[in-house]
Design a protein around this motif. Structure first.
Motif, PDB file in Angstrom:
ATOM      1  N   ASP A  26     -15.685  -5.803  -3.335  1.00 45.81           N
ATOM      2  CA  ASP A  26     -15.913  -4.797  -2.288  1.00 45.81           C
ATOM      3  C   ASP A  26     -16.044  -5.480  -0.927  1.00 45.81           C
ATOM      4  OD1 ASP A  26     -18.354  -5.929  -3.255  1.00 45.81           O
ATOM      5  OD2 ASP A  26     -19.494  -4.263  -2.395  1.00 45.81           O
ATOM      6  N   GLN A  27     -16.738  -6.620  -0.877  1.00 46.91           N
ATOM      7  CA  GLN A  27     -16.875  -7.368   0.376  1.00 46.91           C
ATOM      8  C   GLN A  27     -15.540  -7.964   0.807  1.00 46.91           C
ATOM      9  OE1 GLN A  27     -19.991 -10.315  -0.076  1.00 46.91           O
ATOM     10  NE2 GLN A  27     -21.272  -8.859  -1.186  1.00 46.91           N
ATOM     11  N   LEU A  28     -14.826  -8.542  -0.158  1.00 39.34           N
ATOM     12  CA  LEU A  28     -13.548  -9.178   0.142  1.00 39.34           C
ATOM     13  C   LEU A  28     -12.562  -8.184   0.741  1.00 39.34           C
ATOM     14  CD1 LEU A  28     -11.525 -11.529  -0.015  1.00 39.34           C
ATOM     15  CD2 LEU A  28     -11.004 -10.784  -2.342  1.00 39.34           C
ATOM     16  N   ILE A  29     -12.424  -7.014   0.132  1.00 38.02           N
ATOM     17  CA  ILE A  29     -11.453  -6.023   0.594  1.00 38.02           C
ATOM     18  C   ILE A  29     -11.679  -5.695   2.063  1.00 38.02           C
ATOM     19  CG2 ILE A  29     -10.784  -3.584   0.364  1.00 38.02           C
ATOM     20  CD1 ILE A  29     -11.169  -3.988  -2.722  1.00 38.02           C
ATOM     21  N   LYS A  30     -12.918  -5.533   2.467  1.00 41.40           N
ATOM     22  CA  LYS A  30     -13.234  -5.174   3.852  1.00 41.40           C
ATOM     23  C   LYS A  30     -12.854  -6.273   4.835  1.00 41.40           C
ATOM     24  CE  LYS A  30     -17.087  -2.296   2.369  1.00 41.40           C
ATOM     25  NZ  LYS A  30     -18.547  -2.120   2.378  1.00 41.40           N
ATOM     26  N   GLU A  31     -12.759  -7.521   4.357  1.00 36.22           N
ATOM     27  CA  GLU A  31     -12.443  -8.661   5.228  1.00 36.22           C
ATOM     28  C   GLU A  31     -10.945  -8.924   5.357  1.00 36.22           C
ATOM     29  OE1 GLU A  31     -14.480 -11.967   3.504  1.00 36.22           O
ATOM     30  OE2 GLU A  31     -16.468 -11.047   3.734  1.00 36.22           O
ATOM     31  N   LEU A  32     -10.132  -8.337   4.501  1.00 34.63           N
ATOM     32  CA  LEU A  32      -8.707  -8.655   4.470  1.00 34.63           C
ATOM     33  C   LEU A  32      -8.001  -8.175   5.733  1.00 34.63           C
ATOM     34  CD1 LEU A  32      -7.912  -7.852   0.731  1.00 34.63           C
ATOM     35  CD2 LEU A  32      -8.283 -10.105   1.777  1.00 34.63           C
ATOM     36  N   LYS A  33      -7.021  -8.964   6.190  1.00 31.69           N
ATOM     37  CA  LYS A  33      -6.281  -8.649   7.421  1.00 31.69           C
ATOM     38  C   LYS A  33      -4.791  -8.386   7.164  1.00 31.69           C
ATOM     39  CE  LYS A  33      -9.946  -9.285   9.897  1.00 31.69           C
ATOM     40  NZ  LYS A  33     -10.740  -8.088  10.122  1.00 31.69           N
ATOM     41  N   GLN A  34      -4.297  -8.755   5.972  1.00 27.87           N
ATOM     42  CA  GLN A  34      -2.886  -8.536   5.676  1.00 27.87           C
ATOM     43  C   GLN A  34      -2.655  -7.065   5.275  1.00 27.87           C
ATOM     44  OE1 GLN A  34      -5.271  -9.876   3.698  1.00 27.87           O
ATOM     45  NE2 GLN A  34      -4.312 -10.932   1.960  1.00 27.87           N
ATOM     46  N   PRO A  35      -1.398  -6.604   5.281  1.00 28.82           N
ATOM     47  CA  PRO A  35      -1.142  -5.227   4.849  1.00 28.82           C
ATOM     48  C   PRO A  35      -1.693  -4.972   3.446  1.00 28.82           C
ATOM     49  CG  PRO A  35       0.787  -6.119   5.940  1.00 28.82           C
ATOM     50  CD  PRO A  35      -0.178  -7.260   5.782  1.00 28.82           C
ATOM     51  N   PHE A  36      -2.393  -3.872   3.310  1.00 35.36           N
ATOM     52  CA  PHE A  36      -3.146  -3.521   2.103  1.00 35.36           C
ATOM     53  C   PHE A  36      -2.786  -2.092   1.741  1.00 35.36           C
ATOM     54  CE2 PHE A  36      -6.693  -1.986  -0.330  1.00 35.36           C
ATOM     55  CZ  PHE A  36      -7.282  -3.076  -0.944  1.00 35.36           C
ATOM     56  N   PHE A  37      -2.481  -1.838   0.441  1.00 36.96           N
ATOM     57  CA  PHE A  37      -2.003  -0.514   0.024  1.00 36.96           C
ATOM     58  C   PHE A  37      -2.806  -0.023  -1.179  1.00 36.96           C
ATOM     59  CE2 PHE A  37       1.970   1.954  -1.547  1.00 36.96           C
ATOM     60  CZ  PHE A  37       1.549   3.108  -0.901  1.00 36.96           C
ATOM     61  N   GLY A  38      -3.627   0.995  -0.973  1.00 34.26           N
ATOM     62  CA  GLY A  38      -4.360   1.637  -2.057  1.00 34.26           C
ATOM     63  C   GLY A  38      -3.564   2.787  -2.643  1.00 34.26           C
ATOM     64  N   ILE A  39      -3.558   2.895  -3.970  1.00 34.52           N
ATOM     65  CA  ILE A  39      -2.784   3.932  -4.659  1.00 34.52           C
ATOM     66  C   ILE A  39      -3.689   4.716  -5.594  1.00 34.52           C
ATOM     67  CG2 ILE A  39      -0.902   4.363  -6.286  1.00 34.52           C
ATOM     68  CD1 ILE A  39       0.415   1.754  -5.255  1.00 34.52           C
ATOM     69  N   CYS A  40      -3.636   6.031  -5.529  1.00 36.49           N
ATOM     70  CA  CYS A  40      -4.369   6.961  -6.396  1.00 36.49           C
ATOM     71  C   CYS A  40      -5.873   6.691  -6.307  1.00 36.49           C
ATOM     72  CB  CYS A  40      -3.827   6.925  -7.817  1.00 36.49           C
ATOM     73  SG  CYS A  40      -4.422   8.303  -8.836  1.00 36.49           S
ATOM     74  N   LEU A  41      -6.505   6.217  -7.378  1.00 29.65           N
ATOM     75  CA  LEU A  41      -7.925   5.885  -7.303  1.00 29.65           C
ATOM     76  C   LEU A  41      -8.162   4.856  -6.200  1.00 29.65           C
ATOM     77  CD1 LEU A  41     -10.821   6.114  -8.435  1.00 29.65           C
ATOM     78  CD2 LEU A  41     -10.220   4.313 -10.075  1.00 29.65           C
ATOM     79  N   GLY A  42      -7.195   3.977  -5.985  1.00 30.09           N
ATOM     80  CA  GLY A  42      -7.296   2.992  -4.911  1.00 30.09           C
ATOM     81  C   GLY A  42      -7.442   3.645  -3.548  1.00 30.09           C
ATOM     82  N   GLN A  43      -6.757   4.759  -3.317  1.00 29.31           N
ATOM     83  CA  GLN A  43      -6.941   5.484  -2.059  1.00 29.31           C
ATOM     84  C   GLN A  43      -8.351   6.052  -1.980  1.00 29.31           C
ATOM     85  OE1 GLN A  43      -4.145   8.275  -0.030  1.00 29.31           O
ATOM     86  NE2 GLN A  43      -5.677   9.836  -0.448  1.00 29.31           N
ATOM     87  N   GLN A  44      -8.793   6.686  -3.055  1.00 36.90           N
ATOM     88  CA  GLN A  44     -10.103   7.330  -3.043  1.00 36.90           C
ATOM     89  C   GLN A  44     -11.225   6.321  -2.804  1.00 36.90           C
ATOM     90  OE1 GLN A  44     -10.397   9.687  -6.621  1.00 36.90           O
ATOM     91  NE2 GLN A  44      -8.458  10.721  -6.208  1.00 36.90           N
ATOM     92  N   LEU A  45     -11.119   5.139  -3.412  1.00 32.00           N
ATOM     93  CA  LEU A  45     -12.159   4.128  -3.262  1.00 32.00           C
ATOM     94  C   LEU A  45     -12.196   3.531  -1.859  1.00 32.00           C
ATOM     95  CD1 LEU A  45     -11.941   2.213  -6.663  1.00 32.00           C
ATOM     96  CD2 LEU A  45     -13.502   4.056  -6.020  1.00 32.00           C
TER      97      LEU A  45
END
Length: 194
Positions: free
Chosen positions: A63-82
């Protein structure tokens, strides 16, 4: 191109790997911090339940890592909701990338939303090459509300965010890996983002 798919105890990850293979991309499924940070693109797909998925992410500090990422990031389905702020699914606090609430469709005989539906109000390079009314495949009972971050909407009982975008974060409720040519175009556009 190095593409990391975040492993976080959710379903439907293999179909995303196969969809990328069809585009000539060999992605790596991983929960390793260094591999995710070193990837040129990161994909966060999934099917499952919000609170258990968030628990897995927190246990591994993803959860901490995701917030720090700077490259293009793509959430899908549950990934969008989270990637949203809060989900009504088991009253779950999510990652908060998008200050958006995830709601449950009203409990009638039309839940979950399963099948093909069209995208409307397209507003992003991620959707370049698609016509208004392009169809994508959905399987979900929860949805992200409309917001200033909505780059496409879909109507099912009400209008909701089909896709979201903020900074380097993109997210899609439908399954591009199951959406034929439309999904292939969206995945290819994501891979081509700078």
């Amino acid at each position: 191109m190095r593409v990391a798919i975040i492993k976080y105890n959710s379903g439907n990850v293999r179909s995303v790997l196969y969809a990328l293979e069809r585009l000539g991309i060999e992605a790596e499924l991983t929960d390793d911090w260094e591999k995710i940070k070193g990837a040129e693109k990161v994909i966060f797909p999934g099917q499952g339940e919000a609170s258990s998925a968030m628990r897995y992410l927190k246990e591994r500090k993803l959860d901490q890592l995701i917030k720090e990422l700077k490259q293009p990031f793509f959430g899908i389905c549950l990934g969008q909701q989270l990637l949203c702020e809060h989900s009504e699914e088991n009253d779950t606090t999510c990652l908060g990338i998008f200050p958006v609430k995830v709601r449950k469709f009203p409990p009638i005989d039309k839940v979950p939303h399963v099948g093909w539906n069209n995208l409307e109000n397209l507003k992003s390079p991620l959707l370049e090459g698609l016509d208004e009314e392009a169809f994508v495949y959905y399987v979900h009972s929860y949805y992200a509300e409309l917001s200033p971050f909505t780059i496409a909407s879909t109507h099912y009982m009400d209008n909701f965010s089909a896709l979201l975008h903020r900074d380097n974060f993109y997210a899609m409720q439908a399954h591009p890996e199951k959406s034929g040519l439309t999904g292939e175009i969206i995945l290819r556009n994501f891979l081509n983002l700078k």
